[in-house]
Design an enzyme around this catalytic site. Structure first.
Site, PDB file in Angstrom:
ATOM      1  N   CYS A 163       0.770  -1.172  -0.130  1.00 37.75           N
ATOM      2  CA  CYS A 163      -0.068  -0.133   0.020  1.00 37.75           C
ATOM      3  C   CYS A 163       0.804   1.236  -0.025  1.00 37.75           C
ATOM      4  O   CYS A 163       1.171   1.911   1.122  1.00 37.75           O
ATOM      5  CB  CYS A 163      -1.020   0.112   0.993  1.00 37.75           C
ATOM      6  N   LYS A 303       1.384  -3.132  -4.399  1.00 44.52           N
ATOM      7  CA  LYS A 303       1.099  -4.246  -3.547  1.00 44.52           C
ATOM      8  C   LYS A 303      -0.028  -3.784  -2.723  1.00 44.52           C
ATOM      9  O   LYS A 303       0.141  -3.193  -1.735  1.00 44.52           O
ATOM     10  CB  LYS A 303       2.505  -4.720  -2.850  1.00 44.52           C
ATOM     11  N   CYS A 338      -5.624   2.305  -4.614  1.00 46.77           N
ATOM     12  CA  CYS A 338      -4.984   2.780  -3.577  1.00 46.77           C
ATOM     13  C   CYS A 338      -5.952   4.007  -3.191  1.00 46.77           C
ATOM     14  O   CYS A 338      -5.945   5.227  -3.735  1.00 46.77           O
ATOM     15  CB  CYS A 338      -3.775   3.360  -3.711  1.00 46.77           C
TER      16      CYS A 338
END
Length: 408
Positions: A163, A303, A338
């Site tokens: 993140c 990720k 995100c």
């Protein structure tokens, strides 16, 4: 030592392992699957930013691992120790071995706290915290509430990290709280980022820079935390000009992150230490009966849990093809998401694929991800946790069905 065997062995009972097992069992309910996972607790890690921002309660992000193991799968409560891919075998920490026809590697990423001198001893006291550790996320919120003046530093290490937006999400939520409390003008906020850009996908940077300006944040790029003296409340950063010491009253630290050691030292690893897979099929580049996904994979995507949501169905389809002696047909396009919490009630919803290509899930008339929106906040705060527990971990592939192979 005991030897067991299963048709499919999955290393890791985090988001990647559980979602893939669930997707496999949706397609083949009688499939013999074992999940190797030592932890008794499964966490919804994206929620920890919201815990640190005073939005979620920590308990709501945690459930017993036993409750998320899909019906029909076998849970092996052990840690993996090494791989013997030529023998289709995994050795566990207790010395026992498991044989497989297909292996799926999803062990996550390791938080390398030890790479920053003094950090481990400093955490959880003297204003040093991190939302990357569940037990410290409530301390983050405690510090934010109690700080009325002084200096707050937020750090970000070099990539890769899980993140990539989390280091600044916590900062914006803290600044928004201080703004509402009327004390922001008395707090000097610094974002010290080891990277060269605020965010890796350029389309989202203008909206984020508006908030950097709104909160009067001192943005320092190319500044990497290397040491912490918690008692003295001093942090040392490496910059192009050399080492710089900064005092603080509160500091939120994001640790460097690396592949788990047992994976990095194994034959499955790429030079990065992560599982060496094709970035589209998620099949291992040397052993076709091995697949990798999640934070432990070598793919050059962000990720995030959202990436795993798209990867799991791809691995499920291609693993079943492998079991039937056929080649992969499903492809992953590098999707990641995100949700950047720029203030309480508003989010910049970054969604992108390989190469930084924008990959919105919704039409722009409903949600323009490049701009802060209340609807995106509702998605993050209300919908996504529900989808995680009741959709993704149950094999329901809403907005995440396996795509066709991407043209190479």
């Amino acid at each position: 030592m005991s030897i067991s065997s299963h048709k499919v062995v999955i290393i890791g009972g985090g988001a990647g392992g559980i979602a893939t097992a669930a997707s496999l069992l949706k397609r083949q309910p009688q499939l013999d699957i074992a999940i190797v996972e030592p932890s008794e607790t499964h966490a919804y890690q994206p929620g920890w930013t919201m815990v640190g921002g005073g939005v979620f309660d920590l308990a709501s992000t945690m459930r017993p691992t036993a409750s998320v193991i899909p019906k029909g799968a076998t849970w092996i409560r052990q840690a993996a120790a090494s791989f013997q891919p030529d023998d289709n075998q995994v050795t566990l920490a207790d010395g026992s071995t498991i044989r497989y026809e297909v292996l799926i590697v999803a062990p996550g990423i390791r938080l390398a706290w030890e790479k920053i001198a003094g950090l481990k001893a400093a955490l959880g006291q003297n204003g040093v915290t991190s939302n990357y550790r569940a037990d410290l996320a409530p301390y983050t919120w405690e510090l934010v509430q109690n700080l009325r003046s002084g200096k707050a530093i937020f750090t970000q290490p070099p990539m890769p990290i899980k993140c990539a937006g989390a280091p600044q999400k916590v900062m914006y939520l803290a600044c928004d709280h201080w703004r509402r409390a009327g004390v922001l003008a008395d707090i000097a906020v610094e974002f010290r980022n080891a990277g060269g850009v605020l965010f890796g996908v350029a389309d989202y940077v203008p909206a984020l820079m508006e908030y950097v300006g709104k909160y009067n944040i001192d943005l320092a790029l190319g500044s990497n935390l290397v040491a912490v003296d918690g008692r003295a409340q001093v942090a040392v950063f490496q910059t192009a000009e050399g080492e710089v010491s900064r005092s603080f009253d509160m500091m939120h630290v994001v640790p460097p992150q690396v592949a788990p050691q047992f994976l990095a030292e194994s034959p499955l690893a790429a030079t990065s230490g992560f599982t060496d897979v094709d970035q589209h099929t998620l099949q291992h580049v040397r052993w076709p009966n091995i697949f990798g996904l999640g934070d432990g994979g070598s793919m050059p995507n962000a990720k995030t849990a959202a990436a795993v949501r798209k990867q799991a169905p791809v691995v499920a389809v291609n693993a079943l093809r492998q079991l039937s002696g056929k080649g992969p047909t499903a492809g992953y396009d590098g999707y990641g998401s995100c949700p950047l919490t720029v203030e309480r009630g508003k989010i910049v919803l970054a969604e992108f694929a390989y190469g930084g290509k924008l990959a919105p899930s919704f039409p722009t008339w409903l949600v323009d991800g490049t701009k802060p929106a209340r609807l995106s906040w509702m998605l993050k705060a209300d919908l996504l946790p529900w989808i995680y527990w009741n959709g993704m971990l149950k094999g329901r592939e809403w907005l995440a069905g396996p795509g066709g192979l991407i043209a190479q």
